[in-house]
Design an enzyme around this catalytic site. Sequence first.
Site, PDB file in Angstrom:
ATOM      1  N   HIS A  29       0.673  -1.282  -0.122  1.00 14.79           N
ATOM      2  CA  HIS A  29       0.036  -0.067   0.021  1.00 14.79           C
ATOM      3  C   HIS A  29       1.054   1.358   0.010  1.00 14.79           C
ATOM      4  O   HIS A  29       1.141   1.683   1.157  1.00 14.79           O
ATOM      5  CB  HIS A  29      -0.869  -0.047   1.287  1.00 14.79           C
ATOM      6  CG  HIS A  29      -2.098  -1.262   1.268  1.00 14.79           C
ATOM      7  ND1 HIS A  29      -1.434  -2.265   1.716  1.00 14.79           N
ATOM      8  CD2 HIS A  29      -3.157  -1.282   0.981  1.00 14.79           C
ATOM      9  CE1 HIS A  29      -2.412  -3.095   1.518  1.00 14.79           C
ATOM     10  NE2 HIS A  29      -3.394  -2.651   1.116  1.00 14.79           N
ATOM     11  N   HIS A 260      -4.120   3.228  -3.556  1.00 17.29           N
ATOM     12  CA  HIS A 260      -4.119   2.715  -2.204  1.00 17.29           C
ATOM     13  C   HIS A 260      -3.478   1.472  -1.728  1.00 17.29           C
ATOM     14  O   HIS A 260      -2.650   1.378  -0.959  1.00 17.29           O
ATOM     15  CB  HIS A 260      -5.541   2.356  -1.937  1.00 17.29           C
ATOM     16  CG  HIS A 260      -5.883   1.768  -0.546  1.00 17.29           C
ATOM     17  ND1 HIS A 260      -5.850   2.353   0.711  1.00 17.29           N
ATOM     18  CD2 HIS A 260      -6.211   0.305  -0.269  1.00 17.29           C
ATOM     19  CE1 HIS A 260      -5.993   1.354   1.474  1.00 17.29           C
ATOM     20  NE2 HIS A 260      -6.237  -0.035   1.006  1.00 17.29           N
ATOM     21  N   GLU A 409     -17.995  -3.455  24.270  1.00 13.21           N
ATOM     22  CA  GLU A 409     -17.136  -4.609  24.376  1.00 13.21           C
ATOM     23  C   GLU A 409     -15.855  -4.576  23.528  1.00 13.21           C
ATOM     24  O   GLU A 409     -14.838  -4.833  24.144  1.00 13.21           O
ATOM     25  CB  GLU A 409     -18.014  -5.584  24.104  1.00 13.21           C
ATOM     26  CG  GLU A 409     -19.138  -5.912  25.162  1.00 13.21           C
ATOM     27  CD  GLU A 409     -20.409  -5.099  24.714  1.00 13.21           C
ATOM     28  OE1 GLU A 409     -20.574  -4.435  23.605  1.00 13.21           O
ATOM     29  OE2 GLU A 409     -21.624  -5.305  25.358  1.00 13.21           O
ATOM     30  N   HIS A 471     -28.782 -14.121  24.892  1.00 20.60           N
ATOM     31  CA  HIS A 471     -27.646 -14.231  25.788  1.00 20.60           C
ATOM     32  C   HIS A 471     -26.835 -15.381  26.282  1.00 20.60           C
ATOM     33  O   HIS A 471     -26.407 -15.358  27.166  1.00 20.60           O
ATOM     34  CB  HIS A 471     -28.535 -13.655  27.137  1.00 20.60           C
ATOM     35  CG  HIS A 471     -28.748 -12.079  26.917  1.00 20.60           C
ATOM     36  ND1 HIS A 471     -29.599 -11.511  25.885  1.00 20.60           N
ATOM     37  CD2 HIS A 471     -28.343 -10.923  27.667  1.00 20.60           C
ATOM     38  CE1 HIS A 471     -29.454 -10.304  25.805  1.00 20.60           C
ATOM     39  NE2 HIS A 471     -29.041 -10.014  26.920  1.00 20.60           N
TER      40      HIS A 471
END
Lengths: 661, 661
Positions: A29, A260, A409, A471
């Site tokens: 890149h 890129h 999280e 859950h």
Amino acid sequence: MTNSEKSNQMANAIRFLSAEAVEKANSGHPGLPMGAADIATVLFTRFLKFDPKAPHWPDRDRFVLSAGHGSMLLYSLLYLTGYEDMTIEEIKNFRQLGSRTAGHPEYGHASGIETTTGPLGQGLANSVGMALSERIMNAHFGDDLVNHYTYVIAGDGCLMEGISQEAIALAGHLKLNKLIVFWDDNHISIDGPVSLSDNTDQCARVEASGWNSQRVDGHDQDAIAAAIETAHKSDKPTLIACKTTIGFGAPTKAGTNKVHGSPLGAEELAGARKALGWTSEPFVVPADILDAWRSAGQRSAGDHAAWTQRLEAKDINTRSEFVRRIRGDLPGNFEEAIIAYKKKLSEDKPKVATRKASEMALEVINGVLAETIGGSADLTGSNNTKTSQTQNITPEDYGQRYVHYGIREHGMAAAMNGMALHGGLIPYSGTFLTFSDYARGAMRLTSLMGIRVIYVMTHDSIGLGEDGPTHQPVEHLAALRAIPNNYVFRPADVVETAECWELALKSRKTPSTIALTRQNLPTVRAEHTDENKCAYGAYELAAASGKAEVTIFATGSEVEIALNARTQLEANGHPASVVSVPCFELFEQQSEEYKRALIGDAPVKVAVEAAIRLGWDRFIGLDGIFIGMTGFGASGPIEALYKHFGITADAIVAAAEGKLK
Amino acid sequence: MTNSEKSNQMANAIRFLSAEAVEKANSGHPGLPMGAADIATVLFTRFLKFDPKAPHWPDRDRFVLSAGHGSMLLYSLLYLTGYEDMTIEEIKNFRQLGSRTAGHPEYGHASGIETTTGPLGQGLANSVGMALSERIMNAHFGDDLVNHYTYVIAGDGCLMEGISQEAIALAGHLKLNKLIVFWDDNHISIDGPVSLSDNTDQCARVEASGWNSQRVDGHDQDAIAAAIETAHKSDKPTLIACKTTIGFGAPTKAGTNKVHGSPLGAEELAGARKALGWTSEPFVVPADILDAWRSAGQRSAGDHAAWTQRLEAKDINTRSEFVRRIRGDLPGNFEEAIIAYKKKLSEDKPKVATRKASEMALEVINGVLAETIGGSADLTGSNNTKTSQTQNITPEDYGQRYVHYGIREHGMAAAMNGMALHGGLIPYSGTFLTFSDYARGAMRLTSLMGIRVIYVMTHDSIGLGEDGPTHQPVEHLAALRAIPNNYVFRPADVVETAECWELALKSRKTPSTIALTRQNLPTVRAEHTDENKCAYGAYELAAASGKAEVTIFATGSEVEIALNARTQLEANGHPASVVSVPCFELFEQQSEEYKRALIGDAPVKVAVEAAIRLGWDRFIGLDGIFIGMTGFGASGPIEALYKHFGITADAIVAAAEGKLK
């Protein structure tokens, strides 16, 4: 050559080392290194506090290339500033097997790579953990020893990822004003213009999360320097939006997605050389430019020496504690504290959930270790991660030991990675096991980097009851065991929980996930041993009364069920043993003899785990009996669920006796 | 009773049904339903277009309770407005095994549950997919048939999660102005005040992403109504920040985290009754209030009838196409198109990467199906998800078929869930397989809900080469196979890729992940069959010349290696067969006879997959030979990597012959 001309050529040195390495590798890149070269030059030659001769100097500024695909920017900087292990040969071997110059920066492959980046957003989120660690360690040890900045180069991709918004909001909340993020605002992503998928006002967005922002021309080195100076005075983290041209200098591809992620090609590279006045051979940096870079690399040597003097002037206790914590050694009294605690448990035999057992263990651990930093993604009272020693870290008091990460999280996991990488701290934090899915992108990097982060994952099965299948983890133990270099612990009682915590804390190169129950479990390790039995990964918990007809392997909450089944089988005249399996990965590290003996030769082998079978054949064989889940869970009270899904002692006995017939 | 008093009591009906159900279950979340009852009452009685007698009416407004822990809010609304399957008995059985009223709303458990929520942020991100689907379907079928709103109730947790910021930025970019999100701004999260972990100005943040925002008192029903009317006129999506009191009415616990996730307790509940003037028995709604709710439930019956008339007035082609797409049936000519395409492939035998093979298959599929909506998380040219039929969806032209999701894997996956749930469209989209980790939270829900979403995951092994271990999946096939109700396809060539696509599109209740290579692979299915062999999950690709001494099982790019090994083994006098295993899950669905015969009884069984062993013992047994990965990958050219990690035909032959000795 004017100073300005020289610093432009210094930036060009990055550009051409990068473009040429990509060209030689025929892979990589070039766009980001060419676009962000001016930002990096200003940072590394005028601001960054670092010492290439001592890459691990604890008080160095941290530099994180969050846009890790631009790895050649970092490798070029390390070579130019004089890191000894980053030779020009390494640059030439970019992306080759065994080189230090992997496709993306890999922590541990070369000095000066502060973290593994590439998966977007991770580096930025790591940096929040690093900047927080700096403040915590500063509060613990003072300005003399800990006082540094964390700098980041992030791309559009980093900012689009949700993880970065979690991290940004956390950093703003904690007022981490020594965190400075350069946004390589080049308006290009892989698919084309960023406007194909995004119109966000990134400056306004971070300001909404408690940051300052500035906008500068990313090719105006003095403007960049002025922005950094302003950022140093900020009372908040700062985003510096640097308007850049991706592939700066490439005559036809600059400013487009063509530059890129592919080599420029010979013609385009030649055109860039012409445009930027770069005449030296590939991989050759003119002596005056290299000298300037090398001397920039020595800019902080005096700071480093002064810091060393300050450390040496500290009293012996402070000095040895600082050094111990930076080395990551545990205090000498740690092991005996755990043994004493285990002894008491085997006597008291409490019946508690292992999440509670984890809290009890942490109460001991946090009393002995000053470096553990707890937290939770807004489930503190459920994960039981807070102890009497850990009060809330706030912008007014960084010297505490508990982080309310918020409902974030993924950002939490990546911040913990940053804390472990920073050094001096051992981060642990919790959520529900099922939400390990949200954190998995960062958890994989914990394992890949091999750093000490401890994930406290409670509510580890259908045993959580009424919250239902969203859950209830069923596949998560298997999915986490699938990650290489990852200890997945599932302790069966208070004693095993203490042992698993001890192992997790002692494990410096392999991170740990501790799966814990919501429901109460009896103490099954009623006889004390100084030895840590969980260190075997699996061990015989209850022997058969005679030659075993049945061996039952179980983990966590199902060990109690296995023991009850054993009692019934023995009563029915079938000698049966129970093996507790708190950690598959540690078991695999045992000798072949140990493993063979433990698996044994009982004609009937049963595995019990309130999760899917995947991975258990290794213990019970393909014709073994598995008592567990075959699909998603359900919402209902725990007793109803265990009965409904057939995870009971009766079911074990019936299946085992059916096979014995 | 004034209108205002009546609508307050209507809100109280939600509050007490919810609080009482939680009380009876002794488990659940009363805080949100009590806090958001006014918002829900205004929405359902004055605005929402829905027909409880016809829950699947395609042009209904969608309502998503993103804060799924407040499930009793939704169940109360469904009961009160007259959904026939939501009886008072179901409310009384809240959170009991087998009830429709699971702990969190489960799609498919009861009419009117538009999506499964609970894992935070998912519902909000689903809603972006729903709102986008509405615009796409509107562009395809016109205002007469498709013209509805998408409403969401989201909590602080939803907004803190990174996934929601991905979804919000995407919605802002796409100017989904018929998406209206109520933020239940109650300042409380589980750990305590939101200020423990967040100080974000949520309104400013969404405005930075191209939304409008408003702030209202969430207990002022007329103000809420006015805000909705304003939102209806917006040219952007709208966030309505509703300042509410969590557990509104509870005398001592309202406004605190104590009311979030636990029953109120008898005393507190009695106090709430007193405070709000609610005197009827538990689970009894006064007749006038229930009547008012039921008549609100019939508000849109006229709209529905008019819509039906409009549908019936359409020409037969439009009508049948609309009905077909809403039912999710594939067009009649689909299968023959795939067979014709496969026939041509077996003749042409192209050697292409399976990601390219996927593009070629999609070129056929998208020509036959108008309902496929492609996309990528900014890896369009790498995932090969765009075909000649799919142009970019933009705010100026929703009638196209390609979404540039941006670098937002999690938001993308959840948006696809929303699209599949909305109906009328089949979403597929891509990223690199390793970044399935980022999307996993949403992918799990795809499987749990059992909806038709197709994940196109390219760069599926170390075969991607130089990008290195961050980008090389090794555990992801196992981790995805671990998810229940999830087809993980790994085709070996162009023909298998076409077959896997056919299976994925035909699978209405099980989602699919198709793992595809970066590197070129030969056509191994050189003989055409009309039959879809991949439907068996595993099948013999090359028979042994005699009684097989060795059977080699392989997937994807390793099938070629297995075939080369077979050639060598046969040349060395060892009859060997090769079994291609494109889908573990479909194989498990075959008859025991088929499975036993396919696994066979060759003395040496070998599995080859450039990934970890987990799961393969089922084919090769515990003493089988596994040729694959044992840890993370490395950065280097593909040939070097396969050799370094020993995944070669020579390695297979050596291992097999070593065992035959």
